[in-house]
Design a protein around this motif. Structure first.
Motif, PDB file in Angstrom:
ATOM      1  N   UNK A  34     -22.765   3.450 -81.029  1.00  0.00           N
ATOM      2  CA  UNK A  34     -22.230   2.411 -80.223  1.00  0.00           C
ATOM      3  C   UNK A  34     -22.689   2.540 -78.778  1.00  0.00           C
ATOM      4  N   UNK A  35     -22.256   1.620 -77.971  1.00  0.00           N
ATOM      5  CA  UNK A  35     -22.645   1.604 -76.569  1.00  0.00           C
ATOM      6  C   UNK A  35     -21.616   2.265 -75.658  1.00  0.00           C
ATOM      7  N   UNK A  36     -20.539   2.851 -76.194  1.00  0.00           N
ATOM      8  CA  UNK A  36     -19.531   3.504 -75.388  1.00  0.00           C
ATOM      9  C   UNK A  36     -19.964   4.924 -75.056  1.00  0.00           C
ATOM     10  N   UNK A  37     -19.896   5.267 -73.756  1.00  0.00           N
ATOM     11  CA  UNK A  37     -20.265   6.620 -73.328  1.00  0.00           C
ATOM     12  C   UNK A  37     -19.168   7.601 -73.724  1.00  0.00           C
ATOM     13  N   UNK A  38     -19.520   8.645 -74.458  1.00  0.00           N
ATOM     14  CA  UNK A  38     -18.565   9.657 -74.893  1.00  0.00           C
ATOM     15  C   UNK A  38     -18.652  10.933 -74.068  1.00  0.00           C
ATOM     16  N   UNK A  39     -19.846  11.256 -73.569  1.00  0.00           N
ATOM     17  CA  UNK A  39     -20.059  12.504 -72.837  1.00  0.00           C
ATOM     18  C   UNK A  39     -21.078  12.267 -71.736  1.00  0.00           C
ATOM     19  N   UNK A  40     -20.777  12.805 -70.531  1.00  0.00           N
ATOM     20  CA  UNK A  40     -21.705  12.706 -69.417  1.00  0.00           C
ATOM     21  C   UNK A  40     -21.935  14.107 -68.861  1.00  0.00           C
ATOM     22  N   UNK A  41     -23.178  14.506 -68.715  1.00  0.00           N
ATOM     23  CA  UNK A  41     -23.513  15.768 -68.064  1.00  0.00           C
ATOM     24  C   UNK A  41     -23.814  15.445 -66.611  1.00  0.00           C
ATOM     25  N   UNK A  72     -22.946  19.564 -61.892  1.00  0.00           N
ATOM     26  CA  UNK A  72     -22.281  20.559 -62.741  1.00  0.00           C
ATOM     27  C   UNK A  72     -21.109  19.992 -63.503  1.00  0.00           C
ATOM     28  N   UNK A  73     -20.928  20.458 -64.707  1.00  0.00           N
ATOM     29  CA  UNK A  73     -19.805  20.076 -65.529  1.00  0.00           C
ATOM     30  C   UNK A  73     -20.090  18.879 -66.410  1.00  0.00           C
ATOM     31  N   UNK A  74     -19.150  18.608 -67.281  1.00  0.00           N
ATOM     32  CA  UNK A  74     -19.244  17.460 -68.167  1.00  0.00           C
ATOM     33  C   UNK A  74     -17.960  16.644 -68.058  1.00  0.00           C
ATOM     34  N   UNK A  75     -18.094  15.343 -68.247  1.00  0.00           N
ATOM     35  CA  UNK A  75     -16.932  14.459 -68.312  1.00  0.00           C
ATOM     36  C   UNK A  75     -16.986  13.718 -69.645  1.00  0.00           C
ATOM     37  N   UNK A  76     -15.849  13.138 -70.020  1.00  0.00           N
ATOM     38  CA  UNK A  76     -15.742  12.521 -71.329  1.00  0.00           C
ATOM     39  C   UNK A  76     -15.299  11.067 -71.222  1.00  0.00           C
ATOM     40  N   UNK A  77     -15.702  10.270 -72.201  1.00  0.00           N
ATOM     41  CA  UNK A  77     -15.244   8.894 -72.397  1.00  0.00           C
ATOM     42  C   UNK A  77     -15.462   7.992 -71.180  1.00  0.00           C
ATOM     43  N   UNK A  78     -16.607   8.130 -70.521  1.00  0.00           N
ATOM     44  CA  UNK A  78     -16.951   7.262 -69.403  1.00  0.00           C
ATOM     45  C   UNK A  78     -16.365   7.669 -68.068  1.00  0.00           C
ATOM     46  N   UNK A  79     -15.610   8.759 -68.016  1.00  0.00           N
ATOM     47  CA  UNK A  79     -15.035   9.245 -66.753  1.00  0.00           C
ATOM     48  C   UNK A  79     -16.165   9.740 -65.847  1.00  0.00           C
ATOM     49  N   UNK A  80     -16.150   9.358 -64.574  1.00  0.00           N
ATOM     50  CA  UNK A  80     -17.194   9.779 -63.642  1.00  0.00           C
ATOM     51  C   UNK A  80     -16.665  10.664 -62.517  1.00  0.00           C
ATOM     52  N   UNK A  81     -15.363  10.923 -62.471  1.00  0.00           N
ATOM     53  CA  UNK A  81     -14.754  11.679 -61.364  1.00  0.00           C
ATOM     54  C   UNK A  81     -15.119  13.162 -61.439  1.00  0.00           C
ATOM     55  N   UNK A  82     -15.611  13.699 -60.332  1.00  0.00           N
ATOM     56  CA  UNK A  82     -15.969  15.120 -60.262  1.00  0.00           C
ATOM     57  C   UNK A  82     -14.754  16.012 -60.518  1.00  0.00           C
ATOM     58  N   UNK A  83     -13.572  15.585 -60.068  1.00  0.00           N
ATOM     59  CA  UNK A  83     -12.358  16.379 -60.271  1.00  0.00           C
ATOM     60  C   UNK A  83     -11.989  16.522 -61.746  1.00  0.00           C
ATOM     61  N   UNK A  84     -12.450  15.619 -62.576  1.00  0.00           N
ATOM     62  CA  UNK A  84     -12.131  15.669 -64.005  1.00  0.00           C
ATOM     63  C   UNK A  84     -13.207  16.361 -64.835  1.00  0.00           C
ATOM     64  N   UNK A  85     -14.259  16.821 -64.186  1.00  0.00           N
ATOM     65  CA  UNK A  85     -15.358  17.447 -64.922  1.00  0.00           C
ATOM     66  C   UNK A  85     -14.976  18.848 -65.383  1.00  0.00           C
ATOM     67  N   UNK A  86     -15.250  19.139 -66.634  1.00  0.00           N
ATOM     68  CA  UNK A  86     -15.087  20.490 -67.168  1.00  0.00           C
ATOM     69  C   UNK A  86     -16.320  21.277 -66.752  1.00  0.00           C
TER      70      UNK A  86
END
Length: 154
Positions: free
Chosen positions: A1-8, A12-26
């Motif tokens: 699908x076209x939904x973003x599930x993971x962003x590197x 540094x870090x990864x975010x999930x489900x289209x989240x782009x906030x640095x504070x939420x990055x693992x």
């Protein structure tokens, strides 16, 4: 699908489900073993493990074979795998203690001096709390099993 599930993230870090906030990055994950030590006398560290996600550290394990069972100092476990952050207090999930009195409710405190201390409720309905002392460990097979968490600066 076209939904973003993971962003590197490039910083540094990864975010999930289209989240782009640095504070939420693992940005940190680690697991391993650590050696618990006593600040008075010695004790054996039994299968002590940790898991660190971001700045939260989960510890679990057991200590036994305390060489000092007569001291009046609070039992204090040291050797934590990560520095405790300022104003960080641990939370007890489960304890089992063999000591001179019937086991009451037990809690813990992880302080900035890098020590774990154990709180026990008094018996008989007086509802007061005291720190577990070495002299409370009356038997050579006294054991403390614990599972706690705390915040780290790392």
């Amino acid at each position: 699908g076209s939904t973003e599930l993971l962003r590197i993230r490039h910083d540094g870090g990864v975010t999930f489900n289209g989240d782009t906030a640095a504070d939420n990055a693992l940005n940190d994950y680690e697991q391993g073993s650590w050696t618990a030590t006593c600040d008075q006398g010695s004790c054996d560290s039994l299968t002590c493990r940790y898991q660190k996600i971001g700045q939260t550290v989960w510890l679990w394990g057991a200590v036994d074979d305390f060489t000092d069972r007569s001291g009046t100092s609070d039992i204090s476990i040291t050797g934590l795998p990560f520095t405790v952050s300022e104003n960080s207090f641990g939370s007890a999930i489960f304890y089992r203690v063999a000591y001179t009195q019937d086991t009451g409710q037990v809690g813990s405190l992880v302080n900035t001096n890098e020590h774990i201390k154990f709180l026990v409720s008094s018996q008989g309905g007086s509802e007061s709390w005291f720190y577990l002392d070495y002299e409370d460990l009356n038997a050579s097979n006294s054991q403390i099993k614990f599972s706690i968490w705390y915040r780290t600066t790392q």
